[in-house]
Structure formats: structure tokens, C-alpha cells
Enzyme design. Structure first.
Site, PDB file in Angstrom:
ATOM      1  NE  ARG A   1     -28.827 -38.834  37.369  1.00 28.89           N
ATOM      2  CZ  ARG A   1     -29.955 -39.464  37.688  1.00 28.89           C
ATOM      3  NH1 ARG A   1     -30.172 -40.684  37.265  1.00 28.89           N
ATOM      4  NH2 ARG A   1     -30.861 -38.888  38.429  1.00 28.89           N
ATOM      5  CG  ASN A   2     -28.405 -32.128  34.972  1.00 27.94           C
ATOM      6  OD1 ASN A   2     -28.909 -32.578  33.955  1.00 27.94           O
ATOM      7  ND2 ASN A   2     -29.106 -31.797  36.042  1.00 27.94           N
TER       8      ASN A   2
ATOM      9  N   GLY B   1     -35.035 -24.515  45.269  1.00 30.54           N
ATOM     10  CA  GLY B   1     -33.851 -24.065  45.997  1.00 30.54           C
ATOM     11  C   GLY B   1     -32.779 -25.125  46.058  1.00 30.54           C
TER      12      GLY B   1
ATOM     13  CG  ASP C   1     -31.660 -25.470  42.620  1.00 27.75           C
ATOM     14  OD1 ASP C   1     -30.832 -26.340  42.931  1.00 27.75           O
ATOM     15  OD2 ASP C   1     -32.828 -25.724  42.310  1.00 27.75           O
TER      16      ASP C   1
ATOM     17  CB  ALA D   1     -31.772 -35.982  47.700  1.00 27.39           C
TER      18      ALA D   1
ATOM     19  CE  LYS E   1     -32.080 -26.907  39.547  1.00 30.18           C
ATOM     20  NZ  LYS E   1     -31.492 -28.217  39.829  1.00 30.18           N
TER      21      LYS E   1
END
Lengths: 367, 367
Positions: free
Chosen positions: A271-272, A144, A262, A148, A199
Site C-alpha cells: 500500500r505504501n 527487518g 527492510d 507477512a 523505511k
């Protein structure tokens, strides 16, 4: 009060100590060999250096050599490593787990064998645990939309605890649930884990749009490329739904928190998305990774290599059609074959009907 | 070459002249009584003042009094008005439409009767057209993620033309399709229109998160509230799926371009999100609307009043359960009853299991 031992002191695992200590639990945070400085910092000041948040003084930090002590008597055993560390964590678990423990993992990714059969990471995590012990602990995972740092500073967050046994999920979720950390449960273990892995791939692709704008000299234009982003988001959502049907997940999982929820939060930054932007500017994946630093871990790219790499094998075996998963295949061309980005617009959503100017041989600007 | 007459010179209708003129069609753009300055500007300079884009010289601008001339001989008759203008457009159509014309609408919204029965806007658009004429024209609509300005500057955009007759959709889509304006078709007319209306409501709610951060003095915090946004996005997606099941749409429509795709692009910015942010800071809807300017039209808020207002009636009749559509009901409390925002986190996704600290009477911070 429960005792929770966590293997891995990365930002997600460490952030999860916040709802746990808010609920008064005994939390033991064990660094991996890569986390020595993090554990030292927490021991000295309480501050997790990457989160930049002071953890509760009741969190007990341990270096790896003290892991067995930390896990002794724990009721919940968490795997806090990322997808690159899951095999390592599986090697550690035989000496750390005891019968009756509840394993809970935060890792997002998938694994594939040589035939292209995909499996979820909890299966990799349990692989090195002897059969006898494996069947005497339970295996669950958290999925989900959950950045962080936001969990660590108590922003409202809604997640799903997923596994095969409802009673275990009820127990685990009650241990974590606070007024800010809201927890649902799902026995669609496969569906939840597939969403968590895929995702990341599609959120990375959403980053292309800003890079393409830059390459076109339109970085400061009033008009962005949100339409472009939305297509990749929607095609990603469609492909996740397709994979759930293929692997036996429930479709509701794809359009709730584990899937589009998500993917939304992952597309919002990180970073993605940054590597996606660089690829959008015209770099190859190797060049983009070089630019970000070779030591930077890119879970989205890794998942694309696993899942995208499995698709040709599944196609050859007749499990899927060559026209299925066009975006994931295009992502694999970039991440797996290091090719320049080509977005196959007309292959999305089952294929654009062929008519009009686009089909009449007018020059295509694919990217 | 086809002839297309468009009623309404707002940004979306005007942007759509770009793919049409790129394909060499004859395009006649008719301003409403509210668009006089826009038409004057296009006549003088070619520039649409709100888009800030120069339209093709082949677009022929008309003031409203010349509408009949503009529509004479047109093959495609577009309704370019927004949801506030759809009844007015329906009154104009009897004198403008001719048998054989294909009507194509861009309006996003829904309508409800006193019993709470919801219907799609093309039904409102055809209402004032006499039966005989109504059945001798066709009715279709454009949905999907499409910021007008991005269409006007030829960013890649993927949309869905929706209606009941596949052959008509094939013809219309071929008329518009270019190398940048990609067009799919769907005969799930109800599903597409429901998505188009509801995504505005939920995209507005995504805006709450930034406002809540501001109210908490966290506007400059390293950690945003993307987890919060993602929950509202995912719950919105879930409620759209539920409404499709209720009204007979196809579930794939919700997780493709018309549903999550369009919701994604709408949540990326615009007036809906701005009013959401203001409400997140603690303003009532009236106060937020005042702040933005009373003359600013807010289609998302209007759709919430229609759809959210219908839910209690549908509940009373036993069509839905009191626990269904918790986010839309919360939005209606804000937009319909002018109450302060309370996000009912635990009622989402079928209801959070009641256990742990959140259920033990600990103080709630709902917003």
C-alpha cells in the site's frame, strides 16, 4: 514448549504463529475489536482470510473478551497491532501482563511530542502500564525485511529481535528460530526502531517514479524510471543514517536488515508504494487516499506526518540544520500540507554543487 | 563549449552524449572494433541500435581507425568500454591522450593480483600509459545508479563523479550537469569504485530468489520471495561496507548513490539478475551462461570471480577472517567453482546465534 499470547490478529502477528507452531509452542491468537471476523474464520476453518493461509490447528483463536484467559500463564506477550493501534494496546496491557512476561512488538512507527522530540513506539506501548508492572516485564521488538505472507508460507526470512537485554533477546529468538525464519539479535533498540519507522516513508517515495512515468504518458515505455527510484532509495538510506546518528543508534543498523533490507522489501510492493504511485501521477495525498479508500490505513504516510512534522521544530531548536533531511521534508509537504509533489533533487546528498546548466536558470522539471 | 572524445560506443557511453549535447558540447564518439555496426548505424540514421534512441546530430561518430583524429584537441577523454575492455583501452590510450586531458571512465569492476590484493579499474586503465603522460592527465570515473537508456531519454538520474582532485571533478561535473542529469562529486575514489564493482555481484544474487520460486513450482504464487531478496541486498550492503573499511573508502559512500543506490537499480533488472535467476532454478553458472548465450558478457559474474577469488588469499594472509564476506564466498563457489547454489543464511550479519530448531540438526533447506 513456551506459551505465547498475541494481541491483534493482523497478517504479521498471524504469520508469526507459523514459526512458533513449527517449533511446537502453544500459541494463543487474540483478535482486537477490529479482528472479529478474522477470529471467527480461524475458529471455523483455520484460515486467516487476509493471509489466505491455513494456520496450524494448534493455534488457539480468541475473541477480545477472552483476552485475559489467553494471556494467563503466557511467557511471551506479543503486541501484534499496527501503529494506529499501539495506544489502544497500551491500554489493554495492564490487565493482560503479569510480572516476568516478555513483551515483543511488531509495530513499526514513531511518536513525537510538541517540541519535536521523537521516540520509539515501544515507549508508547509501555506508557499505560503502571511503573511497577512495567519494570517487571521486558520490552523487545521484531524488525527487518519480512512480508507477512512470505513468513506464513515459509519463505526464507531474516529478521532482527531488538531490545535492551541480550539474554532476553537470546531466549526470544530461540523460541522463534526455524530453518526458514532466521533470527539475529540487536541491543540497538533505538536504531532498529528508527529504521523500521523511516523505511516505510522512503519506500513510499520510491513509488512516485511509476506514477510520474504514467503522468508523462510513458507508462509503456521500454525505459522505466529505475534511476529515479534508486535516488530516493539512496537518499532515504542516507537520511536514516543521519537520524540514527542524531538519536544514538548504530550506523550498521541502517545498512543491514533493519534499514536498507527492510526498505528494499517495502519498496517491492504494498500500500505504501501504491499511494506513492498515485501521488507521482499528480494527485495530492488527500486525493490519493480517497482513491485507495479512506478506510485503508497507510502507515508510511502516518510516519511521514510524525517524523516530517517534527523536523521544523528540531530545526527551530537548532538540533538539525534547515538543509538536513530534504527528502523527508518534501514528503511532509505532500502528506502533511497536502501539496503536490516536488522532488528537491539538488538538495539531496548534502546538496548538488551549483554549476552547469541546472544552475543557470534553465527551466526545472522538479517532479 | 568543451570537446569530449569517447572511446567505446556501448550503451552507457552513448547515452552520456545526451547530457553533453544538451549542454552544447562537441562530442566525438569512437567505436571499438566491436562497435563497427553501431557507428555505421549512427552515421547513417543517428540511431544507436542497442539503445534504440536517436542521438543528437551534433554527436560525431568515428570508426576506430579515426580515433586519433577524434581525440585530437579534446579536453575530456572518456573510456566507455566495459570491464572486459579496460586492458584494451589502456593499450589505446598512449596514442590518444595528450597532456592536460581529463580522463573519465564509466567501467565497473575490480582487478586482483596473485596475492589477492584488489585494485580499482582506473589503475588498470592507466597501466599502459607511460609515466610521464600518465601524470600529466587526470583520472576520474562516473559511478551511481544509472541505467543507460534512462539517461538517454532524460529520466531524472543522480550520479557521482569520483576522482582525487576536487577542482577537476568540479569542472567535469559542470560539463555534464543538466536539469535531468544531476551530478555530485566525491574524492573517495577507492570507495566509489569498490561500490561500483561489488554492487553488480550482489545485485546478481538478488536474482536467485525468483529462480528458487520457479524451482519450487511457486512461480505463480501470490507470495513471492521478496524477503529472500532483501536479505541478499542487506548482506551485500554490509559486505560492501566491510570492503570499504578494508580498502580505505568512506562508509557514507556505501549507503549513498554509489553503494545501495546503484545496487538497487542493478537489482531492478538486466543480465546480472537474469543469470542469477537461472542459477536460482538450480543451474550451474556454466549452464546458465550457456542458456543466455556464451557471447553475452556478464560483468557481475566477472567481478565475483575477481573479488571472490581474492578472498581465500586475503584470508590466508590474515587480512580478513574466514567468516568475513560469506555471501561473496558463496557467490564465488557458484561462479568460480561452478557449484550449485547454497545460500549460507546463518553465516550472514556476523553469524546467526546458534540456538533453536535450526541448530538442533533439523534438515536444512539452504537454497
Amino acid at each position: 514448549m513456551a506459551t505465547i499470547a498475541i494481541l491483534g490478529a493482523g497478517i504479521m502477528a498471524s504469520a508469526l504463529t507459523v514459526p512458533l507452531t513449527d517449533n511446537g509452542h502453544d500459541v494463543r491468537l487474540v483478535g482486537t475489536h477490529l479482528d472479529r471476523d478474522i477470529i471467527d474464520s480461524i475458529k471455523k476453518t483455520g484460515v486467516h482470510p487476509n493471509l489466505d493461509v491455513k494456520l496450524s490447528p494448534s493455534v488457539r483463536p480468541y475473541q477480545l473478551e477472552d483476552a485475559e484467559e489467553a494471556f494467563r500463564g503466557a511467557e511471551i506477550a506479543m503486541s501484534g497491532v499496527n501503529s494506529f493501534g499501539v495506544r489502544w494496546a497500551s491500554q489493554q496491557f495492564p490487565r493482560l501482563l503479569q510480572p516476568g512476561m516478555h513483551v515483543l512488538a511488531v509495530t513499526k512507527g514513531m511518536d513525537a511530542n510538541d517540541q519535536g522530540d521523537l521516540r520509539i513506539l515501544p515507549e508508547v506501548l509501555m506508557e499505560q502500564v503502571p511503573d511497577d508492572l512495567r519494570s517487571r516485564v521486558t520490552w523487545s521488538a521484531i524488525v527487518g525485511p519480512s512480508i507477512a505472507g512470505e513468513v506464513a508460507v515459509r519463505r526464507h526470512t531474516c529478521v532482527v529481535f531488538s531490545g535492551k537485554e541480550q539474554s532476553v533477546l537470546d531466549h526470544l529468538s530461540a523460541t522463534f528460530r526455524t530453518n526458514h525464519y532466521h533470527v539475529w539479535t540487536s541491543t540497538d533498540f533505538v536504531g532498529c526502531e528508527v529504521c523500521a519507522a523511516m523505511k516505510n516513508c522512503y519506500a513510499l517515495s520510491v513509488g512516485f517514479a511509476e506514477g510520474v512515468l504514467e503522468a508523462q504518458g510513458e507508462a509503456n515505455s521500454r525505459y522505466r524510471a529505475h534511476n529515479y527510484e534508486a535516488v530516493l532509495f539512496a537518499q532515504g538510506s542516507t537520511e536514516i543514517g543521519h537520524m540514527l546518528r542524531l538519536l544514538g543508534g548504530r550506523i550498521e543498523t541502517a545498512y543491514g536488515l533493519p534499514g536498507v533490507g527492510d526498505m528494499y522489501v517495502t519498496a517491492a510492493g504494498g500500500r505504501n508504494v501504491r499511494v506513492g504511485r498515485l501521488i507521482g501521477t499528480g494527485l495530492t495525498y488527500s486525493e490519493a487516499h480517497e482513491r485507495l479508500g479512506r478506510d485503508v490505513t497507510l502507515e508510511g504516510a502516518a510516519a511521514i506526518r510524525v517524523i516530517g512534522g517534527a523536523l521544523p521544530k528540531l530545526t527551530e531548536r537548532g538540533v538539525i540544520a534547515p538543509s538536513d533531511f530534504p527528502l523527508m521534508r518534501a514528503l511532509y509537504d505532500v502528506m502533511g500540507h497536502d501539496q503536490h509533489l516536488e522532488v528537491p533533487w539538488s538538495s539531496f546528498f548534502g546538496g548538488e554543487p551549483r554549476s552547469g546548466a541546472a544552475a543557470e536558470g534553465a527551466p526545472q522539471q522538479a517532479r
